[in-house]
Design an enzyme around this catalytic site. Structure first.
Site, PDB file in Angstrom:
ATOM      1  N   LYS A  63     -31.901  32.602  17.127  1.00 27.30           N
ATOM      2  CA  LYS A  63     -31.088  31.957  18.160  1.00 27.30           C
ATOM      3  C   LYS A  63     -29.835  32.799  18.443  1.00 27.30           C
ATOM      4  O   LYS A  63     -29.473  33.021  19.602  1.00 27.30           O
ATOM      5  CB  LYS A  63     -30.695  30.539  17.706  1.00 27.30           C
ATOM      6  N   GLN A  77     -28.392  23.215  12.476  1.00 24.54           N
ATOM      7  CA  GLN A  77     -29.814  23.414  12.184  1.00 24.54           C
ATOM      8  C   GLN A  77     -30.325  22.318  11.245  1.00 24.54           C
ATOM      9  O   GLN A  77     -29.712  22.020  10.225  1.00 24.54           O
ATOM     10  CB  GLN A  77     -30.026  24.811  11.571  1.00 24.54           C
ATOM     11  N   ASP A 105     -28.413  20.857  21.665  1.00 26.71           N
ATOM     12  CA  ASP A 105     -29.712  20.361  21.190  1.00 26.71           C
ATOM     13  C   ASP A 105     -30.133  19.092  21.937  1.00 26.71           C
ATOM     14  O   ASP A 105     -31.307  18.713  21.898  1.00 26.71           O
ATOM     15  CB  ASP A 105     -29.618  20.009  19.694  1.00 26.71           C
TER      16      ASP A 105
HETATM   17  N1  GUN Z   1     -35.005  22.183  13.365  1.00 26.50           N
HETATM   18  C1  GUN Z   1     -36.246  22.251  13.926  1.00 26.50           C
HETATM   19  N2  GUN Z   1     -36.141  22.235  15.279  1.00 26.50           N
HETATM   20  C2  GUN Z   1     -34.828  22.159  15.570  1.00 26.50           C
HETATM   21  C3  GUN Z   1     -34.098  22.120  16.793  1.00 26.50           C
HETATM   22  O1  GUN Z   1     -34.638  22.129  17.904  1.00 26.50           O
HETATM   23  N3  GUN Z   1     -32.738  22.054  16.665  1.00 26.50           N
HETATM   24  C4  GUN Z   1     -32.125  22.019  15.453  1.00 26.50           C
HETATM   25  N4  GUN Z   1     -30.795  21.934  15.447  1.00 26.50           N
HETATM   26  N5  GUN Z   1     -32.766  22.052  14.304  1.00 26.50           N
HETATM   27  C5  GUN Z   1     -34.116  22.123  14.370  1.00 26.50           C
END
Ligand code: GUN
Length: 294
Positions: free
Chosen positions: A54, A98, A121
């Site tokens: 990311k 995350q 998110d």
């Molecule tokens: N863990 C798995 N998928 C995601 C996501 O889309 N965002 C976040 N913050 N954590 C995740």
């Protein structure tokens, strides 16, 4: 294989190119560089890889990606303090915590604490509510990526029966919400199946579009798929050294009309959508008027 392969990697690459152009234009007119702050708690190796990708995605599209690492035994109040600092920092436009978080931390307390205008998110209750009402501010990245894949592959959702397997807050629920919306990429008849669903295979066999998001390797088998159906595989499961999806690709691809691979399907789209949300957050915070997300 008879199914058409939906190439998420190349679709995501062209979306990222467009975002890089939009980000350059935004920097030019505002003097502001969009900034995503990612928070990683603990040292789960898969989460570390996702967060690094990311961050790298931000840098490749002309945005700033910063990483805030905390040890697995950090207290909930220390994590809340970090979020409060990022909320108050005018140079940070997007905040991503995350998941999963360690067990001693209450996910809901943390996600509720993120400023909804920085919630790239789309997990804050305000943003979940806006999506549910059909006026999204930030669309959760993975389901948004699936919706864009369907569009780019020319799959019509209007009037289709879409079956979502999995009811998570991150994928299943927002996916159902998106497919149900009025308008482009929506207008589907949506069924959500989960671990307690009776005769799940019979329901999936009715689907024109299957979204597999259960997190169980090779759960969806060829006998569950109606010939010609579209299959979107959200799963990323580690089987020894290999990554496999929730769909038994080799057999299902002989029956389906179109299918996404793992890797190279939904995964790259999730990051592309996150980059789009980060630019969107920066535009919102610099007072630009935005069209509805989507
Ligand atoms: N863990 C798995 N998928 C995601 C996501 O889309 N965002 C976040 N913050 N954590 C995740």
């Amino acid at each position: 294989m008879t199914a058409a392969l939906i190439d998420g990697k190349s679709i995501a690459a062209s979306i990222r190119e467009r975002i890089a152009g939009d980000a350059a234009a935004f920097r030019q007119r505002s003097g502001v560089t969009p900034h995503l702050a990612a928070v990683l708690v603990g040292d789960d190796p898969a989460s570390a890889v996702y967060v690094r990708n990311k961050q790298r995605g931000c840098e490749q599209t002309g945005m700033t990606g910063s990483l805030h690492r905390l040890s697995a035994d950090v207290s909930q109040s220390q994590l809340l303090e970090l979020i409060a600092r990022l909320n108050a920092d005018p140079d940070v436009h997007g905040i991503l915590v995350q998941l999963p978080l360690p067990r001693h931390i209450d996910d809901a307390r943390i996600l509720d604490a993120v400023d909804p205008l920085k919630d790239v998110d789309g997990f804050h209750p305000t943003n979940v509510g806006l999506l549910s009402q059909g006026r999204p501010r930030f669309i959760p990245c993975t389901p948004h990526g699936c919706q864009v894949l369907l569009r780019e592959a020319g799959i019509r959702t209007a009037g289709a029966h879409a079956v979502v397997i999995g009811r998570s807050d991150i994928v299943g629920k927002p996916m159902a919400s998106l497919l149900l919306q009025k308008g482009a990429g929506g207008d589907a008849t949506v069924t959500v199946c989960h671990s307690r669903t009776r005769d799940l295979a019979a329901i999936v066999r009715e689907a024109d579009i299957v979204i597999a998001a259960i997190g169980r390797p090779h759960f969806v088998t060829a006998d569950m798929i109606r010939p010609g159906a579209t299959v979107i595989d959200v799963g990323i499961n580690r089987l020894g050294q290999v990554l496999v999806g929730d769909v038994e690709f080799a057999e299902v691809s002989k029956v389906a009309g179109a299918i996404t691979p793992v890797p190279g399907g939904v995964g790259p789209m999730t990051i592309a959508m996150l980059l789009g949300n980060t630019l969107r957050a920066a535009r919102l915070q610099t007072g630009e008027t935005l069209e509805t997300a989507g």
